[in-house]
Scaffold this motif. Structure first.
Motif, PDB file in Angstrom:
ATOM      1  N   GLU A   6      10.393  -5.821 -12.242  1.00  0.00           N
ATOM      2  CA  GLU A   6       9.732  -5.124 -11.140  1.00  0.00           C
ATOM      3  C   GLU A   6       8.213  -5.321 -11.219  1.00  0.00           C
ATOM      4  O   GLU A   6       7.659  -5.515 -12.310  1.00  0.00           O
ATOM      5  N   SER A   7       7.580  -5.215 -10.069  1.00  0.00           N
ATOM      6  CA  SER A   7       6.122  -5.239 -10.001  1.00  0.00           C
ATOM      7  C   SER A   7       5.681  -4.486  -8.754  1.00  0.00           C
ATOM      8  O   SER A   7       6.504  -4.218  -7.865  1.00  0.00           O
ATOM      9  N   GLY A   8       4.409  -4.158  -8.699  1.00  0.00           N
ATOM     10  CA  GLY A   8       3.855  -3.530  -7.509  1.00  0.00           C
ATOM     11  C   GLY A   8       3.577  -2.052  -7.608  1.00  0.00           C
ATOM     12  O   GLY A   8       3.041  -1.456  -6.666  1.00  0.00           O
ATOM     13  N   GLY A   9       3.925  -1.429  -8.722  1.00  0.00           N
ATOM     14  CA  GLY A   9       3.633  -0.014  -8.869  1.00  0.00           C
ATOM     15  C   GLY A   9       2.144   0.224  -9.055  1.00  0.00           C
ATOM     16  O   GLY A   9       1.355  -0.709  -9.198  1.00  0.00           O
ATOM     17  N   GLY A  10       1.756   1.495  -9.033  1.00  0.00           N
ATOM     18  CA  GLY A  10       0.354   1.827  -9.235  1.00  0.00           C
ATOM     19  C   GLY A  10       0.037   3.223  -8.779  1.00  0.00           C
ATOM     20  O   GLY A  10       0.942   4.041  -8.542  1.00  0.00           O
ATOM     21  N   GLY A  15      -0.215   9.579   1.612  1.00  0.00           N
ATOM     22  CA  GLY A  15      -0.345   8.935   2.906  1.00  0.00           C
ATOM     23  C   GLY A  15      -0.481   7.431   2.824  1.00  0.00           C
ATOM     24  O   GLY A  15      -0.399   6.742   3.845  1.00  0.00           O
ATOM     25  N   GLY A  16      -0.703   6.921   1.632  1.00  0.00           N
ATOM     26  CA  GLY A  16      -0.873   5.493   1.435  1.00  0.00           C
ATOM     27  C   GLY A  16       0.444   4.749   1.327  1.00  0.00           C
ATOM     28  O   GLY A  16       1.524   5.332   1.492  1.00  0.00           O
ATOM     29  N   GLY A  63      13.078   6.752   6.813  1.00  0.00           N
ATOM     30  CA  GLY A  63      11.991   6.707   7.788  1.00  0.00           C
ATOM     31  C   GLY A  63      10.644   6.354   7.188  1.00  0.00           C
ATOM     32  O   GLY A  63       9.694   6.046   7.916  1.00  0.00           O
ATOM     33  N   ARG A  64      10.542   6.398   5.859  1.00  0.00           N
ATOM     34  CA  ARG A  64       9.268   6.070   5.199  1.00  0.00           C
ATOM     35  C   ARG A  64       9.374   4.813   4.330  1.00  0.00           C
ATOM     36  O   ARG A  64       8.405   4.067   4.196  1.00  0.00           O
ATOM     37  N   LEU A  83       3.364   7.807   1.623  1.00  0.00           N
ATOM     38  CA  LEU A  83       3.743   8.320   0.304  1.00  0.00           C
ATOM     39  C   LEU A  83       3.284   9.753   0.103  1.00  0.00           C
ATOM     40  O   LEU A  83       2.224  10.165   0.592  1.00  0.00           O
ATOM     41  N   LYS A  84       4.109  10.501  -0.625  1.00  0.00           N
ATOM     42  CA  LYS A  84       3.850  11.904  -0.910  1.00  0.00           C
ATOM     43  C   LYS A  84       3.762  12.095  -2.429  1.00  0.00           C
ATOM     44  O   LYS A  84       4.348  11.313  -3.190  1.00  0.00           O
TER      45      LYS A  84
END
Length: 122
Positions: A6-10, A15-16, A63-64, A83-84
């Motif tokens: 996996e990659s892309g976390g942070g 709201g982003g 929906g998100r 995002l919440k």
């Protein structure tokens, strides 16, 4: 044996957006994303069939979030929008060795990635 990376976390503000990727070392069938929030059990997030024609989402992300795949690259993606803070978790990619339809149970997946941290600040 298939390896998933996996990659892309942070870290992102509420709201982003983030996009997670999961690259498989070989051919996989149904793929899914799960997450484990701090001090909680691992939970299902989304799944996609081998063809990509069917997808399924947990109510909490519907929906998100959008799951997609590129079979030519043996890669599955999770686009996360709006995002919440409650989306904060370690996100895991999972793959089934033989099942091709939608699978939501963690026990039915054969391969798992190492996880990537997603932190949403308020």
């Amino acid at each position: 044996q298939v390896q998933l990376v996996e990659s892309g976390g942070g870290l992102v503000q509420a709201g982003g957006s983030l996009r997670l990727s999961c690259a498989a070392s070989g051919r996989t069938y149904t793929m899914g994303w799960f997450r484990q929030p701090p001090r909680k059990e691992r939970e299902f997030v989304a799944a996609i069939s081998w063809s990509g024609g069917s997808t399924y989402y947990a109510d909490s992300v519907k929906g998100r979030f959008t799951i997609s795949r590129d079979n030519a690259k043996n890669t599955v993606y999770l686009q996360m929008n709006s995002l919440k803070p409650e989306d904060t978790a370690v996100y895991y990619c999972a793959a089934a060795a033989r099942l091709s339809g939608i699978v939501t149970g963690a026990g039915l997946y054969d391969y798992w990635g190492q996880g990537t941290q997603v932190t949403v600040s308020s």
